[in-house]
Design a protein around this motif. Sequence first.
Motif, PDB file in Angstrom:
ATOM      1  N   THR A  97       0.826  -1.218   0.000  1.00 17.75           N
ATOM      2  CA  THR A  97       0.000   0.000   0.000  1.00 17.75           C
ATOM      3  C   THR A  97       0.854   1.260   0.000  1.00 17.75           C
ATOM      4  N   GLN A  98       2.143   1.115  -0.252  1.00 15.26           N
ATOM      5  CA  GLN A  98       3.023   2.284  -0.280  1.00 15.26           C
ATOM      6  C   GLN A  98       2.487   3.333  -1.252  1.00 15.26           C
ATOM      7  N   GLY A  99       2.329   4.559  -0.750  1.00 18.72           N
ATOM      8  CA  GLY A  99       1.880   5.663  -1.592  1.00 18.72           C
ATOM      9  C   GLY A  99       0.396   5.705  -1.851  1.00 18.72           C
ATOM     10  N   LEU A 100      -0.370   4.762  -1.298  1.00 15.28           N
ATOM     11  CA  LEU A 100      -1.816   4.723  -1.513  1.00 15.28           C
ATOM     12  C   LEU A 100      -2.550   5.185  -0.261  1.00 15.28           C
ATOM     13  N   ARG A 101      -3.722   5.773  -0.440  1.00  9.16           N
ATOM     14  CA  ARG A 101      -4.550   6.209   0.673  1.00  9.16           C
ATOM     15  C   ARG A 101      -5.981   5.750   0.422  1.00  9.16           C
ATOM     16  N   PHE A 102      -6.670   5.401   1.514  1.00 12.04           N
ATOM     17  CA  PHE A 102      -7.989   4.790   1.398  1.00 12.04           C
ATOM     18  C   PHE A 102      -9.005   5.512   2.273  1.00 12.04           C
ATOM     19  N   ASP A 103     -10.273   5.361   1.884  1.00 10.28           N
ATOM     20  CA  ASP A 103     -11.371   5.888   2.693  1.00 10.28           C
ATOM     21  C   ASP A 103     -11.755   4.925   3.810  1.00 10.28           C
ATOM     22  N   PRO A 151      -7.809  11.783   5.235  1.00 14.20           N
ATOM     23  CA  PRO A 151      -8.498  12.480   6.326  1.00 14.20           C
ATOM     24  C   PRO A 151      -9.973  12.074   6.377  1.00 14.20           C
ATOM     25  N   GLY A 152     -10.438  11.718   7.572  1.00 16.00           N
ATOM     26  CA  GLY A 152     -11.811  11.253   7.736  1.00 16.00           C
ATOM     27  C   GLY A 152     -11.976   9.771   7.472  1.00 16.00           C
ATOM     28  N   GLY A 153     -10.905   9.105   7.040  1.00 16.68           N
ATOM     29  CA  GLY A 153     -10.980   7.680   6.744  1.00 16.68           C
ATOM     30  C   GLY A 153     -11.170   6.839   7.991  1.00 16.68           C
ATOM     31  N   VAL A 154     -11.681   5.626   7.803  1.00 15.78           N
ATOM     32  CA  VAL A 154     -12.088   4.764   8.915  1.00 15.78           C
ATOM     33  C   VAL A 154     -11.385   3.414   8.833  1.00 15.78           C
ATOM     34  N   LEU A 155     -10.956   2.924   9.994  1.00 16.35           N
ATOM     35  CA  LEU A 155     -10.492   1.548  10.152  1.00 16.35           C
ATOM     36  C   LEU A 155     -11.571   0.756  10.868  1.00 16.35           C
ATOM     37  N   LEU A 156     -11.977  -0.374  10.280  1.00 12.00           N
ATOM     38  CA  LEU A 156     -12.869  -1.328  10.938  1.00 12.00           C
ATOM     39  C   LEU A 156     -12.079  -2.614  11.126  1.00 12.00           C
ATOM     40  N   MET A 157     -11.922  -3.038  12.389  1.00 10.86           N
ATOM     41  CA  MET A 157     -11.100  -4.205  12.677  1.00 10.86           C
ATOM     42  C   MET A 157     -11.776  -5.086  13.721  1.00 10.86           C
ATOM     43  N   HIS A 210     -13.784 -20.918  31.556  1.00 12.15           N
ATOM     44  CA  HIS A 210     -13.950 -20.021  30.414  1.00 12.15           C
ATOM     45  C   HIS A 210     -13.921 -20.824  29.122  1.00 12.15           C
ATOM     46  N   GLU A 211     -15.054 -20.894  28.428  1.00 15.72           N
ATOM     47  CA  GLU A 211     -15.125 -21.619  27.167  1.00 15.72           C
ATOM     48  C   GLU A 211     -15.774 -20.776  26.073  1.00 15.72           C
ATOM     49  N   GLN A 212     -15.840 -19.447  26.306  1.00 10.18           N
ATOM     50  CA  GLN A 212     -16.368 -18.535  25.300  1.00 10.18           C
ATOM     51  C   GLN A 212     -15.354 -17.436  25.025  1.00 10.18           C
ATOM     52  N   GLU A 213     -15.317 -17.016  23.785  1.00  9.37           N
ATOM     53  CA  GLU A 213     -14.414 -15.953  23.365  1.00  9.37           C
ATOM     54  C   GLU A 213     -15.223 -14.705  23.042  1.00  9.37           C
ATOM     55  N   GLU A 214     -14.773 -13.564  23.545  1.00  7.41           N
ATOM     56  CA  GLU A 214     -15.401 -12.297  23.178  1.00  7.41           C
ATOM     57  C   GLU A 214     -14.725 -11.754  21.925  1.00  7.41           C
ATOM     58  N   LEU A 215     -15.536 -11.443  20.926  1.00  8.30           N
ATOM     59  CA  LEU A 215     -15.054 -10.777  19.727  1.00  8.30           C
ATOM     60  C   LEU A 215     -15.503  -9.320  19.773  1.00  8.30           C
ATOM     61  N   VAL A 216     -14.645  -8.422  19.308  1.00  2.00           N
ATOM     62  CA  VAL A 216     -14.991  -7.003  19.314  1.00  2.00           C
ATOM     63  C   VAL A 216     -14.730  -6.409  17.935  1.00  2.00           C
ATOM     64  N   ILE A 217     -15.544  -5.423  17.588  1.00  2.00           N
ATOM     65  CA  ILE A 217     -15.286  -4.585  16.425  1.00  2.00           C
ATOM     66  C   ILE A 217     -14.765  -3.253  16.926  1.00  2.00           C
ATOM     67  N   VAL A 218     -13.588  -2.874  16.466  1.00  2.00           N
ATOM     68  CA  VAL A 218     -13.028  -1.554  16.774  1.00  2.00           C
ATOM     69  C   VAL A 218     -13.167  -0.679  15.537  1.00  2.00           C
ATOM     70  N   ARG A 219     -13.782   0.475  15.736  1.00  2.00           N
ATOM     71  CA  ARG A 219     -13.921   1.469  14.664  1.00  2.00           C
ATOM     72  C   ARG A 219     -13.095   2.684  15.051  1.00  2.00           C
ATOM     73  N   ALA A 220     -12.172   3.054  14.180  1.00  2.00           N
ATOM     74  CA  ALA A 220     -11.318   4.208  14.471  1.00  2.00           C
ATOM     75  C   ALA A 220     -11.302   5.130  13.257  1.00  2.00           C
ATOM     76  N   GLN A 221     -11.355   6.426  13.508  1.00  2.00           N
ATOM     77  CA  GLN A 221     -11.428   7.397  12.423  1.00  2.00           C
ATOM     78  C   GLN A 221     -10.243   8.350  12.481  1.00  2.00           C
ATOM     79  N   LYS A 222      -9.698   8.653  11.323  1.00  2.00           N
ATOM     80  CA  LYS A 222      -8.601   9.625  11.225  1.00  2.00           C
ATOM     81  C   LYS A 222      -9.174  11.026  11.146  1.00  2.00           C
ATOM     82  N   SER A 223      -8.563  11.933  11.878  1.00  2.00           N
ATOM     83  CA  SER A 223      -9.035  13.328  11.877  1.00  2.00           C
ATOM     84  C   SER A 223      -8.844  13.963  10.511  1.00  2.00           C
TER      85      SER A 223
END
Length: 223
Positions: A97-103, A151-157, A210-223
């Motif tokens: 992704t060198q030199g590329l930018r995404f929304d 700017p304003g782009g979002v990471l969903l992980m 403990h026999e259950q796993e918690e999954l999380v969605i993290v949403r982060a936005q660039k200013s």
Amino acid sequence: MTRYDFLPRLVALPGVYRPQADTRLLAAALTQEPLRSGAKVVEIGTGTGALALQAAARGADVTAIDVAWPAVLAARLNGWRHRLPVRVRHGDFEARTQGLRFDLALANPPYVPSPDARLPTRGARRAWDAGTDGRAVLDRICEAAPSLLRPGGVLLMVHSGMCGVEKTLELLGREGMSGQVTERALVPWGPVLRSRRAWLRNQGLAGDSHEQEELVIVRAQKS
């Protein structure tokens, strides 16, 4: 096309991670994300291409990346079968992704804690093993996210609660990203976690019952 239309019909070559609960959770989060036609999207660790295809079905311009050739071939095959244009690249996500930018950046990275600190370089375990704390790839994505996004782009992980959700949010914040957990789900342990039961408990990553796993969605936005 809804997020469930194509998931059961994706081809997964031997050694390629098949869509599971974490894929479905991230697919649901993507459904809620505004995505204009022509938006630039990257999927890190595409596997079968499930999330890349979902974004392409909404008219996004999608680049999908994976370090494993079988996954690259599977994603290309699934794009062809579903007649969806997805650009699939082989290699490390930062190098490709060198030199590329995404929304929007999508990531379902390896996050399972492993007794082996070394990351596997071949085989199916590349899709889930991520060092003794499960953060070998997560930390790289958090650190690279600002340079991947416009700017304003979002990471969903998506990742496991075992890896430390607060650590993810702290790293993203340190990189200037505004992050939050938007979804949580409890799922039964799969065969990989069950096979590591004793080690996980010795590491303090799981309780005795403990026999259950918690999954999380993290949403982060660039200013």
